[in-house]
Design a protein around this motif. Sequence first.
Motif, short mmCIF file in Angstrom:
data_model
loop_
_atom_site.label_atom_id
_atom_site.label_comp_id
_atom_site.label_asym_id
_atom_site.label_seq_id
_atom_site.Cartn_x
_atom_site.Cartn_y
_atom_site.Cartn_z
N SER A 135 0.83 -1.20 0.00
CA SER A 135 0.00 0.00 0.00
C SER A 135 0.87 1.26 0.00
CB SER A 135 -0.91 -0.04 1.23
OG SER A 135 -1.56 1.17 1.36
N ALA A 136 1.90 1.25 0.86
CA ALA A 136 2.78 2.43 0.94
C ALA A 136 3.50 2.67 -0.39
CB ALA A 136 3.80 2.23 2.06
N MET A 137 3.94 1.60 -1.02
CA MET A 137 4.72 1.75 -2.26
C MET A 137 3.84 2.18 -3.43
SD MET A 137 7.86 1.31 -1.60
CE MET A 137 9.12 0.38 -2.41
N ILE A 138 2.60 1.70 -3.47
CA ILE A 138 1.70 2.13 -4.57
C ILE A 138 1.43 3.63 -4.42
CG2 ILE A 138 -0.62 1.91 -5.56
CD1 ILE A 138 -0.52 -1.07 -4.84
N ASN A 139 1.24 4.06 -3.19
CA ASN A 139 1.04 5.48 -2.96
C ASN A 139 2.29 6.26 -3.33
OD1 ASN A 139 -0.80 7.38 -2.22
ND2 ASN A 139 -0.90 6.78 -0.07
N ALA A 140 3.45 5.71 -2.93
CA ALA A 140 4.72 6.39 -3.21
C ALA A 140 4.98 6.49 -4.73
CB ALA A 140 5.87 5.65 -2.52
N MET A 141 4.46 5.52 -5.48
CA MET A 141 4.66 5.57 -6.95
C MET A 141 4.16 6.88 -7.53
SD MET A 141 3.54 1.79 -8.23
CE MET A 141 3.02 2.31 -9.83
N SER A 142 3.09 7.42 -6.94
CA SER A 142 2.52 8.66 -7.49
C SER A 142 3.54 9.80 -7.46
CB SER A 142 1.27 9.05 -6.70
OG SER A 142 1.62 9.39 -5.38
N CYS A 143 4.50 9.75 -6.53
CA CYS A 143 5.51 10.81 -6.44
C CYS A 143 6.40 10.83 -7.68
CB CYS A 143 6.39 10.62 -5.21
SG CYS A 143 5.48 10.38 -3.70
#
Length: 428
Positions: A135-143
């Motif tokens: 979950s954290a990494m999918i969100n971080a991908m947006s960066c």
Amino acid sequence: MSHTCRIELDGKSYDFPTVEGTENERGIDITTLRDRTGYITLDEGYGNTGSCTSAITYIDGDKGILRYRGIPIEQLAEKASFIETAWLVIWGRLPTAEELQRFRTRLTANEMLHESLRNNFEGFPPNAHPMAILSAMINAMSCYEPDMMDIEDDTTLERAAARIISKVRTIAAASYKMSIGQPLMYPHPEYSYCKNFLHMMFSLPYGEYEPDPEIIHALSLFLILHADHEQNCSTSTVRMVASSGANMFASCAAGVCALWGPLHGGANVAVIEMLEFISQSGMKVSDYVAKVKEKDSKLRLMGFGHRVYKNFDPRSKILKAAADKMLARLNIQDPLLEIAGELEDVALNDPYFVERKLYPNVDFYSGIILRAMGIPLNMFTVMFAIGRMPGWIANWKEIHDNPKARLNRPRQIYIGNTIQDYVPIDQR
Ligand code: ACO
């Protein structure tokens, strides 16, 4: 034929229109209820509430039917690949050969992680749960995707979808490698989606993992069967987040969090834990079932029951057949499978389960199949998330493309204190 629903409230009567879907599902359109009557509806758990109209997936829970964009799941399981299914679910029709090739090329181009994103893995403790990492990494991908924050055309949408579907597999495998202290494996551009995932999970720098074709097939099947399932808990979460205008990455990251729970995607873990418990305790299957049925028992037969299916979950039938075939081919004798079979027999013939229409759901057999593939238990729900990604993206797209979409904002019936005064701390 259109119908009208008449409601009598406080001596007045109100008419509300009904809506009918393409498969004759009927609903009462109460959009104007509160404005006209001052009342809202209350439906805890949303068992009777349609939150949207949708053209993606059709389920008839009484008959055990599941179709993506009108195509029966049995046909897709037999004839389609996961990537073809993903395209179908997202874009509403089967891809042409050219569209499929273009999508595959995009997936391959996106299979690596940005090196800075890769470094994020170092920030998690080794025993971090892979669902938290995912979950954290999918969100971080947006960066790393500023041009995909605001999707304005189909090409950008296809690029964003390919990016998430491709990278989620790399992130999942990397989180597993981190958890066991092994080096992260780079993807192989010439491998298929499923083979590439298995390679990143199980290869080592000094030893290439060569999966049996039956394992690749079973993985593909698993992903196809999980690709969408209309307004379940995680998909509704994705739609809720998307309705605020949040980007695809943030919405899908929220879907992962909702999927984590044991009553939803986490059930595939709970099934194996239950089977292990029965096996290790030496308890008879019938005794375990008796415990589940005890009045006020908090125990549930994990992998049984479904909010929508009141008949066999069609996915569990397909997975059971695939599990049997794979175990025979790989010559795996799994004692848990025997217990699973016994549980199925006992439950299907027991009035408690029959009367409540509790049949094995998809998680009952998916656990067995993932275990036979060598997937560790704490990765089971991650596997579900990889499969469900096309469905989440399709639902995000449906909201994004709908000019009439509204912010999802349910009401409540307040049952707390009525007005009271603040009491200073020294007087409490
Ligand atoms: N074992 C024993 N009893 C059960 C089970 C079960 N697995 N599921 C439901 N029941 C009983 C309930 O106790 C209740 O009995 P009662 O009428 O005597 O009170 C009755 O059946 C109805 O149950 P509800 O909780 O109202 O059913 P609901 O639709 O809310 O729950 C759910 C659906 C959450 C899936 C439930 O069946 C369950 O907990 N199953 C086990 C967990 C599981 O396998 N989850 C995966 C679902 S599939 C997926 O998400 C991919």
